[in-house]
Design a protein around this motif. Structure first.
Motif, PDB file in Angstrom:
ATOM      1  N   UNK A 131      -9.705   0.039  10.438  1.00 22.45           N
ATOM      2  CA  UNK A 131      -9.314   0.566   9.135  1.00 22.45           C
ATOM      3  C   UNK A 131      -8.495   1.840   9.328  1.00 22.45           C
ATOM      4  N   UNK A 132      -7.323   1.892   8.705  1.00 22.99           N
ATOM      5  CA  UNK A 132      -6.390   2.987   8.900  1.00 22.99           C
ATOM      6  C   UNK A 132      -6.061   3.645   7.570  1.00 22.99           C
ATOM      7  N   UNK A 133      -5.788   4.950   7.653  1.00 24.28           N
ATOM      8  CA  UNK A 133      -5.276   5.706   6.508  1.00 24.28           C
ATOM      9  C   UNK A 133      -3.780   5.895   6.755  1.00 24.28           C
ATOM     10  N   UNK A 134      -2.948   5.446   5.816  1.00 21.61           N
ATOM     11  CA  UNK A 134      -1.500   5.364   6.037  1.00 21.61           C
ATOM     12  C   UNK A 134      -0.769   6.248   5.029  1.00 21.61           C
ATOM     13  N   UNK A 135       0.186   7.012   5.557  1.00 22.50           N
ATOM     14  CA  UNK A 135       1.088   7.803   4.706  1.00 22.50           C
ATOM     15  C   UNK A 135       2.519   7.403   5.048  1.00 22.50           C
ATOM     16  N   UNK A 136       3.281   6.984   4.063  1.00 21.70           N
ATOM     17  CA  UNK A 136       4.664   6.532   4.264  1.00 21.70           C
ATOM     18  C   UNK A 136       5.603   7.441   3.491  1.00 21.70           C
ATOM     19  N   UNK A 137       6.672   7.869   4.167  1.00 16.60           N
ATOM     20  CA  UNK A 137       7.655   8.712   3.497  1.00 16.60           C
ATOM     21  C   UNK A 137       9.055   8.223   3.908  1.00 16.60           C
ATOM     22  N   UNK A 138      10.081   8.499   3.130  1.00 12.92           N
ATOM     23  CA  UNK A 138      11.428   8.000   3.456  1.00 12.92           C
ATOM     24  C   UNK A 138      12.074   8.842   4.556  1.00 12.92           C
ATOM     25  N   UNK A 139      12.833   8.142   5.468  1.00 14.48           N
ATOM     26  CA  UNK A 139      13.548   8.862   6.499  1.00 14.48           C
ATOM     27  C   UNK A 139      14.681   9.672   5.890  1.00 14.48           C
ATOM     28  N   UNK A 140      15.400   9.072   4.968  1.00 16.77           N
ATOM     29  CA  UNK A 140      16.505   9.770   4.294  1.00 16.77           C
ATOM     30  C   UNK A 140      16.374   9.494   2.805  1.00 16.77           C
ATOM     31  N   UNK A 141      15.793  10.421   2.047  1.00 16.23           N
ATOM     32  CA  UNK A 141      15.557  10.157   0.622  1.00 16.23           C
ATOM     33  C   UNK A 141      16.845   9.854  -0.137  1.00 16.23           C
ATOM     34  N   UNK A 142      17.988  10.361   0.336  1.00 17.91           N
ATOM     35  CA  UNK A 142      19.249  10.145  -0.410  1.00 17.91           C
ATOM     36  C   UNK A 142      19.792   8.745  -0.170  1.00 17.91           C
ATOM     37  N   UNK A 147      11.671   3.633   6.004  1.00 18.55           N
ATOM     38  CA  UNK A 147      10.459   4.389   5.698  1.00 18.55           C
ATOM     39  C   UNK A 147       9.665   4.616   6.957  1.00 18.55           C
ATOM     40  N   UNK A 148       9.074   5.769   7.079  1.00 24.91           N
ATOM     41  CA  UNK A 148       8.257   6.116   8.241  1.00 24.91           C
ATOM     42  C   UNK A 148       6.802   6.140   7.804  1.00 24.91           C
ATOM     43  N   UNK A 149       5.995   5.301   8.430  1.00 26.38           N
ATOM     44  CA  UNK A 149       4.564   5.280   8.145  1.00 26.38           C
ATOM     45  C   UNK A 149       3.806   5.942   9.274  1.00 26.38           C
ATOM     46  N   UNK A 150       2.922   6.866   8.934  1.00 27.15           N
ATOM     47  CA  UNK A 150       2.052   7.537   9.903  1.00 27.15           C
ATOM     48  C   UNK A 150       0.610   7.181   9.539  1.00 27.15           C
ATOM     49  N   UNK A 151      -0.147   6.724  10.513  1.00 26.38           N
ATOM     50  CA  UNK A 151      -1.513   6.249  10.236  1.00 26.38           C
ATOM     51  C   UNK A 151      -2.499   6.818  11.233  1.00 26.38           C
ATOM     52  N   UNK A 152      -3.726   7.028  10.749  1.00 31.17           N
ATOM     53  CA  UNK A 152      -4.837   7.451  11.609  1.00 31.17           C
ATOM     54  C   UNK A 152      -6.034   6.564  11.295  1.00 31.17           C
ATOM     55  N   UNK A 153      -6.801   6.243  12.297  1.00 29.91           N
ATOM     56  CA  UNK A 153      -7.981   5.406  12.041  1.00 29.91           C
ATOM     57  C   UNK A 153      -9.053   6.189  11.268  1.00 29.91           C
ATOM     58  N   UNK A 154      -9.675   5.496  10.293  1.00 33.63           N
ATOM     59  CA  UNK A 154     -10.763   6.122   9.524  1.00 33.63           C
ATOM     60  C   UNK A 154     -12.065   6.186  10.313  1.00 33.63           C
TER      61      UNK A 154
END
Length: 477
Positions: A131-142, A147-154
């Motif tokens: 089980x992972x906690x995922x945060x996704x943000x855009x590489x270039x919002x314009x 999208x870049x997703x960063x995840x850590x195991x719960x």
């Protein structure tokens, strides 16, 4: 529920108090532990989310990651020495994972890659089941497109929460056991006075020893209960002493007339058995003596029954009655007992609330005393003015040192021991007057003799039709 409830009610009081204390503490500890667990988990998750937000890759790292993904034949590039998993999410849904296992792309991740959302934050399971906690943000919002997703195991949080759960469970168990022990100790300490009271009651029930007293400490409910018990045993002891005294006095008073009666009857029986007839005058005197002694015994037994009746026993109904009318009836009976005496009366109307039969008996006893101690052809003065009844004789009077004892049971003045009577008449008078709310006293009269003064509170005058006035209280008028 009936089984556990019945079992609980069958336990001793101290055990029930200990169980209730332990249950209350267990509920409180469980609530606090649950709140602590959930608050800690929420705090750890918030810290993890903050860590994920702060772990953005710079342009160079992103470019290197994309290049590595492009050169690799697989979509998964192993990463070592890092707790994070990075994933490149393209607008068309393709991904390149830099970590242990790919993470399924969620609609929120695609929305970020397409430039439709500023970020995405969610929990999901990787392909390896972690089980992972995922945060996704855009590489270039314009420009969007990546999208870049960063995840850590719960598991990091789960392991910490598991440890915390065991710690809370251990602490809660110790707290509940300690609370139960403390509750039992407090129950034993708090119920010690009750135990002493129980032992005292059992001792009284077993030995009938009413001299037992419980030490009273403090002003709490147990102290009040101890005082009440001491007062009860003192009242019972006094009542038993009075009962024993009444029986002893009654036996003493009954012995004299019974002895005289037995002697007279034996003389009559011996005369019949021997055939030696008694002279007519002697036989008539013996029969008169027997009759007088029987009358005295009957009066004594009646007085004893009246005094032995507890005050709490329901008596006749209280009625508004004319004191002057009842007094006239008592005077008629007194005149029959002292035909040679002169009765001077001055009676003003006065109504009282009392039991008619008991009140008339008390008035007859007062008048009988006046008749008994009046000299031959003497005068008895009776007056009734505004609730104060005065009966005055012109006899020898009562010495001052004897006045405090005149209302005691079986007490008789040494000068009156030879006169008929049981010594209970004035006791009955005092009791009846007190029950009617009045007072009675004997005082030396001016010029000799004794004055009996009875004061009774007034009651409303009854209606002309003679109906009984309801007992709703009244003001003396």
């Amino acid at each position: 529920m009936s089984g556990p409830v019945a079992w609980f009610r069958s336990r001793p009081l101290r055990s029930r108090l200990a169980l209730l204390t332990a249950l209350a503490v267990a509920l409180a500890v469980a609530a606090v532990s649950a709140a602590c667990w959930f608050v800690t988990r929420a705090q750890l998750e918030a810290e993890m989310d903050s860590s994920l937000r702060d772990s953005r890759l710079d342009e160079r790292s992103v470019g290197s990651l994309i290049l590595n993904c492009a050169q690799s034949r697989d979509t998964v590039v192993p990463a070592t020495g890092s707790a994070y998993t990075w994933q490149i999410v393209l607008a068309d849904g393709k991904v390149c994972t830099y970590g242990s296992s790919p993470i399924p792309v969620q609609p929120g991740d695609l929305a970020v890659a397409r430039g439709e959302a500023a970020y995405a934050l969610h929990t999901t399971k990787a392909d390896n089941g972690v089980e992972m906690r995922v945060h996704t943000y855009p590489q270039d919002p314009l420009r969007g497109g990546i999208g870049i997703s960063i995840a850590r195991p719960l598991a990091e949080i789960d392991n910490s929460m598991s440890t915390l759960g065991w710690v809370l469970l251990l602490v809660s168990g110790i707290g509940v056991v300690g609370a139960g022990a403390a509750g039992l100790w407090v129950a034993r300490a708090g119920l010690k006075p009750v135990d002493r009271l129980t032992e005292a009651v059992e001792h009284v029930a077993r030995t009938e020893d009413l001299t037992v007293r419980i030490p009273v400490e403090g002003e709490d409910e147990v102290a009040r209960l101890s005082r009440s018990f001491n007062a009860m045993t003192a009242a019972l002891a006094t009542s038993r002493d009075l009962q024993a005294q009444l029986i002893a006095d009654a036996g003493h008073e009954l012995r004299t007339p019974l002895t005289s009666l037995r002697t007279n009857i034996e003389l009559l029986v011996r005369s019949e058995q021997t055939g030696r007839a008694l002279p007519a005058a002697d036989r008539a005197a013996l029969m008169a003596s027997v009759k007088a002694q029987m009358t005295e015994l009957a009066a004594l037994i009646g007085d004893l029954q009246e005094l032995a009746r507890p005050e709490a026993v329901e008596r006749g109904p209280l009625e508004v009655v004319p004191l002057h009318g009842i007094l006239r009836s008592a005077l008629d009976r007194a005149r029959l007992r002292g035909p040679e005496l002169t009765f001077r009366t001055d009676l003003a109307p006065w109504y009282v609330r009392a039991e008619p039969a008991a009140l008339e008996r008390a008035l007859v006893n007062v008048l009988d005393n006046a008749v008994k101690f009046s000299p031959p052809r003497g005068v008895v003065e009776v007056s009734l003015m505004r609730g104060e009844l005065t009966v005055r004789d012109h006899g020898p009077g009562i010495p001052a040192e004897e006045l405090p004892h005149v209302f005691d049971r079986f007490w008789r003045s040494p000068s009156a021991r030879s006169l008929p009577g049981s010594g209970l008449g004035l006791s009955i008078v005092a009791r009846t007057v007190q029950q009617a709310g009045g007072t009675v006293a004997l005082t030396p009269a001016e010029g000799g003799g004794t004055a009996a003064v009875i004061s009774l509170p007034g009651a409303p005058t009854p209606p002309p039709d003679g109906s009984v006035v309801p007992d709703e209280g009244f003001d003396e008028s």
